[in-house]
Enzyme design. Sequence first.
Site, PDB file in Angstrom:
ATOM      1  N   HIS A  42       0.829  -1.205   0.000  1.00 25.82           N
ATOM      2  CA  HIS A  42       0.000   0.000   0.000  1.00 25.82           C
ATOM      3  C   HIS A  42       0.863   1.254   0.000  1.00 25.82           C
ATOM      4  O   HIS A  42       1.954   1.265   0.586  1.00 25.82           O
ATOM      5  CB  HIS A  42      -1.019   0.009   1.141  1.00 25.82           C
ATOM      6  CG  HIS A  42      -0.445   0.008   2.542  1.00 25.82           C
ATOM      7  ND1 HIS A  42      -0.218   1.152   3.253  1.00 25.82           N
ATOM      8  CD2 HIS A  42      -0.082  -1.003   3.357  1.00 25.82           C
ATOM      9  CE1 HIS A  42       0.255   0.853   4.450  1.00 25.82           C
ATOM     10  NE2 HIS A  42       0.362  -0.454   4.545  1.00 25.82           N
ATOM     11  N   ASP A  75      -0.397   4.356   0.932  1.00 28.37           N
ATOM     12  CA  ASP A  75      -0.822   5.355   1.915  1.00 28.37           C
ATOM     13  C   ASP A  75      -0.068   5.146   3.225  1.00 28.37           C
ATOM     14  O   ASP A  75       0.506   4.080   3.474  1.00 28.37           O
ATOM     15  CB  ASP A  75      -2.340   5.308   2.142  1.00 28.37           C
ATOM     16  CG  ASP A  75      -2.820   3.958   2.679  1.00 28.37           C
ATOM     17  OD1 ASP A  75      -2.351   2.914   2.162  1.00 28.37           O
ATOM     18  OD2 ASP A  75      -3.638   3.941   3.619  1.00 28.37           O
ATOM     19  N   ASP A 134       6.286   1.011   6.986  1.00 25.59           N
ATOM     20  CA  ASP A 134       4.872   0.705   6.705  1.00 25.59           C
ATOM     21  C   ASP A 134       4.318   1.690   5.689  1.00 25.59           C
ATOM     22  O   ASP A 134       3.903   2.755   6.058  1.00 25.59           O
ATOM     23  CB  ASP A 134       4.081   0.755   8.012  1.00 25.59           C
ATOM     24  CG  ASP A 134       2.616   0.409   7.830  1.00 25.59           C
ATOM     25  OD1 ASP A 134       2.250  -0.140   6.778  1.00 25.59           O
ATOM     26  OD2 ASP A 134       1.836   0.715   8.750  1.00 25.59           O
ATOM     27  N   GLU A 162      -5.161   1.538   2.873  1.00 23.26           N
ATOM     28  CA  GLU A 162      -4.992   0.408   3.792  1.00 23.26           C
ATOM     29  C   GLU A 162      -5.076   0.870   5.235  1.00 23.26           C
ATOM     30  O   GLU A 162      -5.550   0.140   6.101  1.00 23.26           O
ATOM     31  CB  GLU A 162      -3.631  -0.265   3.537  1.00 23.26           C
ATOM     32  CG  GLU A 162      -3.494  -1.661   4.145  1.00 23.26           C
ATOM     33  CD  GLU A 162      -3.039  -1.666   5.588  1.00 23.26           C
ATOM     34  OE1 GLU A 162      -3.180  -2.711   6.230  1.00 23.26           O
ATOM     35  OE2 GLU A 162      -2.542  -0.640   6.087  1.00 23.26           O
ATOM     36  N   ASP A 178       3.967  -6.625   4.443  1.00 22.76           N
ATOM     37  CA  ASP A 178       3.453  -5.539   5.282  1.00 22.76           C
ATOM     38  C   ASP A 178       3.319  -6.004   6.723  1.00 22.76           C
ATOM     39  O   ASP A 178       2.381  -5.631   7.419  1.00 22.76           O
ATOM     40  CB  ASP A 178       2.093  -5.092   4.728  1.00 22.76           C
ATOM     41  CG  ASP A 178       1.617  -3.786   5.359  1.00 22.76           C
ATOM     42  OD1 ASP A 178       2.452  -3.079   5.966  1.00 22.76           O
ATOM     43  OD2 ASP A 178       0.420  -3.487   5.268  1.00 22.76           O
TER      44      ASP A 178
HETATM   45 ZN   LIG Z   1       0.815  -1.353   6.389  1.00 22.32          ZN
END
Ligand SMILES: [Zn+2]
Length: 444
Positions: A83, A85, A116, A150, A174
């Site tokens: 992801h 975001d 992340d 996400e 992730d």
């Molecule tokens: Zn994440």
Amino acid sequence: MKTYITSEHQQAAVAALKRLVAHPSNLEAAAPGAPFGKPIRAALDEMMALCSELGFKTYTDPDGNYGYAEVGSGDKIFGIIGHVDVVPAGDVADWSTDPFNATVKDGVIYGRGVQDDKGPSVAALYAVKALMDAGVTFKERIRFIFGTDEETLWRGIKVYQEKEAPITHGIAPDSEFPVTYAEKGLQQSYFVGPGTSDFTLKMTNAFNAVPAKASYNGPKLAEVKQALSDFGFAFETSDDGITVTGKSVHAMLAPTGTNAVLRLAMALDKVFPDGPMSLIGQCFKEDATGVNLLGNVEDEASGHLTINISNIEVSEKETRMQVDMRIPVTVDHDQLIDQLSQRIAEYGYQYEDFDYLAPLYVPTDSDLVQKLMATYRDVTGDTTEPQVSGGATYARTMNQCVAFGAMLPGVPDYMHQVDEQWELDKMFKAMTIYAEAIKRLTTE
Ligand SMILES: [Zn+2]
């Protein structure tokens, strides 16, 4: 073991990560082509540009919900799900570096998203690039799929599922190494019951954390204090009444925390018996495994049910409890909810659905988990067993998909935190693991 990753790949990955971190891609107001705000769309476009520069074929959803990048050929698709975001940086003044200008200091990269999930996504991307450079022929298509919200409601990846081809198998970089093969079902809901004129409660706590504080300043305060003392529950007294204190942990670990809201509810049930707090005082009590409510709900694959009641609001009109449940992967969801609805009805409550994410479960003897685990062990020599999680990654949105890395055991978790950072050595190790794993899964 030979690694496909050269120092050029490492340096290029760091440079790419800097480009991605430069976009403060947290949720903002929708704009045309940018359902989750312009910065997220810009991060998605940046990711697609990067993939295209590396020789991938790319496709960006015109509405801005997702993008994907592909290399290789064949009917099967090996998916790598990330992801673009991030969560907000919070107060930038609390950071020792600019969160959106990724900075390398003493072999550590700092910036929002480096753990992340921009860092892990880039690590996997350059792992595939290294395989391409080594002339490896893929027997299936490798498809990177990037979601866009996400950190909030997963709307972008849902549009992917509706419009695009399902993957055959895959990974979500992730989470942590080694493999997370089971993620519990995640149900967020409300229990809605009768109100009372005896007292009111107002609070705003998140679903996903055990609350460490619960305040009360209403009728029969002295009796409530006495009830708390009789239970042996800790509380603080101030001019604004009392605050029950507990210990906050993530909802998925609820049985290890101390829930201040439940403790206050138990005391209120003693002082105002047969009212809306009976469900807690006479039934649920403090047991976040839900045994008092539902009996023993667990399975061998993923352990015990957890229930976190994090917020209770009481007015004359109604009582509303906010509930986060992590449901074992082999338990029948609908049957459990039926049982739960009947049980809380005994106390005058109705069940109200808010959000549900189905579980992830890929058995440990599957080809996917076996190959990922073997690769991880071969590269690192570490014998940590595959993991079960109460958390949620995109892996659960896809066929035969597990979370795989990119955090190695012992790496401090800076996700969502100030000074988010990742040691470059660890990032490079993750790249080596990804390259070897993806080669074994897509060429053998
Ligand atoms: Zn994440």
